[in-house]
Scaffold this active site. Structure first.
Site, PDB file in Angstrom:
ATOM      1  N   ARG A  66     -11.253  -7.190 -17.714  1.00 48.12           N
ATOM      2  CA  ARG A  66     -11.215  -6.970 -16.266  1.00 48.12           C
ATOM      3  C   ARG A  66     -12.313  -6.012 -15.832  1.00 48.12           C
ATOM      4  NH1 ARG A  66      -6.543  -8.441 -13.495  1.00 48.12           N
ATOM      5  NH2 ARG A  66      -4.948  -9.272 -14.835  1.00 48.12           N
ATOM      6  N   MET A  91      -7.176 -12.626  -5.338  1.00 43.81           N
ATOM      7  CA  MET A  91      -6.004 -12.706  -6.212  1.00 43.81           C
ATOM      8  C   MET A  91      -6.175 -12.015  -7.567  1.00 43.81           C
ATOM      9  SD  MET A  91      -3.954 -14.135  -4.209  1.00 43.81           S
ATOM     10  CE  MET A  91      -2.546 -14.622  -5.205  1.00 43.81           C
ATOM     11  N   VAL A  93      -6.314  -8.208  -9.583  1.00 47.73           N
ATOM     12  CA  VAL A  93      -6.068  -6.766  -9.449  1.00 47.73           C
ATOM     13  C   VAL A  93      -7.328  -6.023  -9.864  1.00 47.73           C
ATOM     14  CG1 VAL A  93      -4.689  -4.826 -10.279  1.00 47.73           C
ATOM     15  CG2 VAL A  93      -3.609  -7.044  -9.895  1.00 47.73           C
ATOM     16  N   ASN A 108      -6.963  -3.776   1.898  1.00 47.80           N
ATOM     17  CA  ASN A 108      -6.367  -5.089   1.592  1.00 47.80           C
ATOM     18  C   ASN A 108      -5.401  -5.463   2.706  1.00 47.80           C
ATOM     19  OD1 ASN A 108      -5.566  -7.381  -0.009  1.00 47.80           O
ATOM     20  ND2 ASN A 108      -3.698  -6.262  -0.562  1.00 47.80           N
ATOM     21  N   HIS A 110      -1.821  -7.610   3.258  1.00 43.68           N
ATOM     22  CA  HIS A 110      -0.703  -8.149   2.486  1.00 43.68           C
ATOM     23  C   HIS A 110       0.307  -8.755   3.463  1.00 43.68           C
ATOM     24  CE1 HIS A 110       2.029  -8.574  -0.857  1.00 43.68           C
ATOM     25  NE2 HIS A 110       2.985  -8.088  -0.100  1.00 43.68           N
ATOM     26  N   ASP A 142      -5.205   1.147  -4.045  1.00 43.74           N
ATOM     27  CA  ASP A 142      -5.243   2.081  -5.168  1.00 43.74           C
ATOM     28  C   ASP A 142      -5.032   1.273  -6.444  1.00 43.74           C
ATOM     29  OD1 ASP A 142      -2.558   1.536  -5.334  1.00 43.74           O
ATOM     30  OD2 ASP A 142      -1.890   3.523  -4.676  1.00 43.74           O
ATOM     31  N   GLU A 143      -4.684   1.966  -7.534  1.00 41.28           N
ATOM     32  CA  GLU A 143      -4.650   1.244  -8.803  1.00 41.28           C
ATOM     33  C   GLU A 143      -3.396   0.400  -8.989  1.00 41.28           C
ATOM     34  OE1 GLU A 143      -5.617   4.094 -11.878  1.00 41.28           O
ATOM     35  OE2 GLU A 143      -7.305   4.770 -10.667  1.00 41.28           O
ATOM     36  N   GLY A 144      -2.432   0.543  -8.103  1.00 39.28           N
ATOM     37  CA  GLY A 144      -1.226  -0.268  -8.213  1.00 39.28           C
ATOM     38  C   GLY A 144      -1.391  -1.605  -7.505  1.00 39.28           C
ATOM     39  N   ASP A 146      -0.511  -3.449  -4.399  1.00 37.02           N
ATOM     40  CA  ASP A 146      -0.054  -3.315  -3.005  1.00 37.02           C
ATOM     41  C   ASP A 146       0.666  -1.990  -2.751  1.00 37.02           C
ATOM     42  OD1 ASP A 146      -1.036  -5.917  -2.528  1.00 37.02           O
ATOM     43  OD2 ASP A 146       0.815  -6.790  -3.262  1.00 37.02           O
TER      44      ASP A 146
END
Ligand code: GRF
Length: 204
Positions: A66, A91, A93, A108, A110, A142-144, A146
């Site tokens: 990634r 789509m 991450v 983003n 959502h 962020d890194e999560g 959503d």
């Protein structure tokens, strides 16, 4: 400040279209410098080309990790002078490799009222759950998945004669209004971020 924007898409790109239309209409002070997709056949790439915007496909399948994929995205965006990144139906991450390249400047959209229903097919998740109020959210990334601070939300009531598809389309229509509006707030430098909380400074 004109936002030098890169837009990342994986699909049809109707949100990208709403951004392009808002720029053309003078409602959004942005310049879409590059549209990137991980899918060569994404309809969003066609929309970009039709608007005279550079469009590029970089397939994630060509990369072993990634991070390597993200580094290639960053390189392309930088080459085109991109400073802000809008994910519009993208789509994949993103890793810290990407986020560190655009600190606090990746957003983003959502199709649910976060933190309810993160992840894929959020409208269907909400429909299946039986909520009475659905909606959409624009948030910092962020890194999560959503999980970033929320910039704007619009509620969409679920009607008695809805089905999942009708609901999805009504949410999508609100997405098309919300995303350019929030991007314009960012262009105006009006978004104040305090931890997880954001607020909108007055105009001017
Ligand atoms: C939108 O519902 C967006 O919120 C979600 O994916 C969908 C993309 O649609 N993340 P489109 O490609 O912008 O038409």
């Amino acid at each position: 400040m004109t936002l030098r924007l890169g837009v990342l898409v994986s699909g049809g790109g109707t949100n990208l279209q709403s951004i392009l239309d808002a720029v053309r209409a003078g409602a959004l002070d942005a310049e879409v410098r590059l549209v990137l997709s991980n899918r060569p056949k994404a309809g969003g790439l066609e929309r970009a080309r039709a608007a005279g915007v550079p469009a590029l496909a970089i397939s994630h399948r060509r990369f072993e990790t990634r991070e390597a994929f993200d580094a290639a995205l960053v390189e392309a965006l930088r080459e085109h002078g991109v400073e802000w990144v809008a994910l519009a139906g993208f789509m994949r991450v993103l890793t810290p490799t990407f986020l560190r390249a655009f600190p606090g400047r990746v957003v983003n959209i959502h199709p649910a009222l976060l933190p309810a229903f993160p992840g894929v097919e959020a409208q269907h998740q909400a429909w299946d759950y039986g909520v009475k109020v659905a909606g959409c959210t624009v948030h910092f990334v962020d890194e999560g998945v959503d999980t970033g601070p929320i910039l704007g939300q619009v509620a969409v009531p679920v009607l008695d004669d809805d089905d999942a598809e009708r609901l999805r389309l009504r949410i999508l229509a609100e997405e098309h209004a919300l995303y350019p509006r929030v991007l314009q707030w960012l262009a105006e430098g009006r978004v104040v971020r305090e931890g997880r909380r954001t607020r909108l400074a007055p105009e001017g």
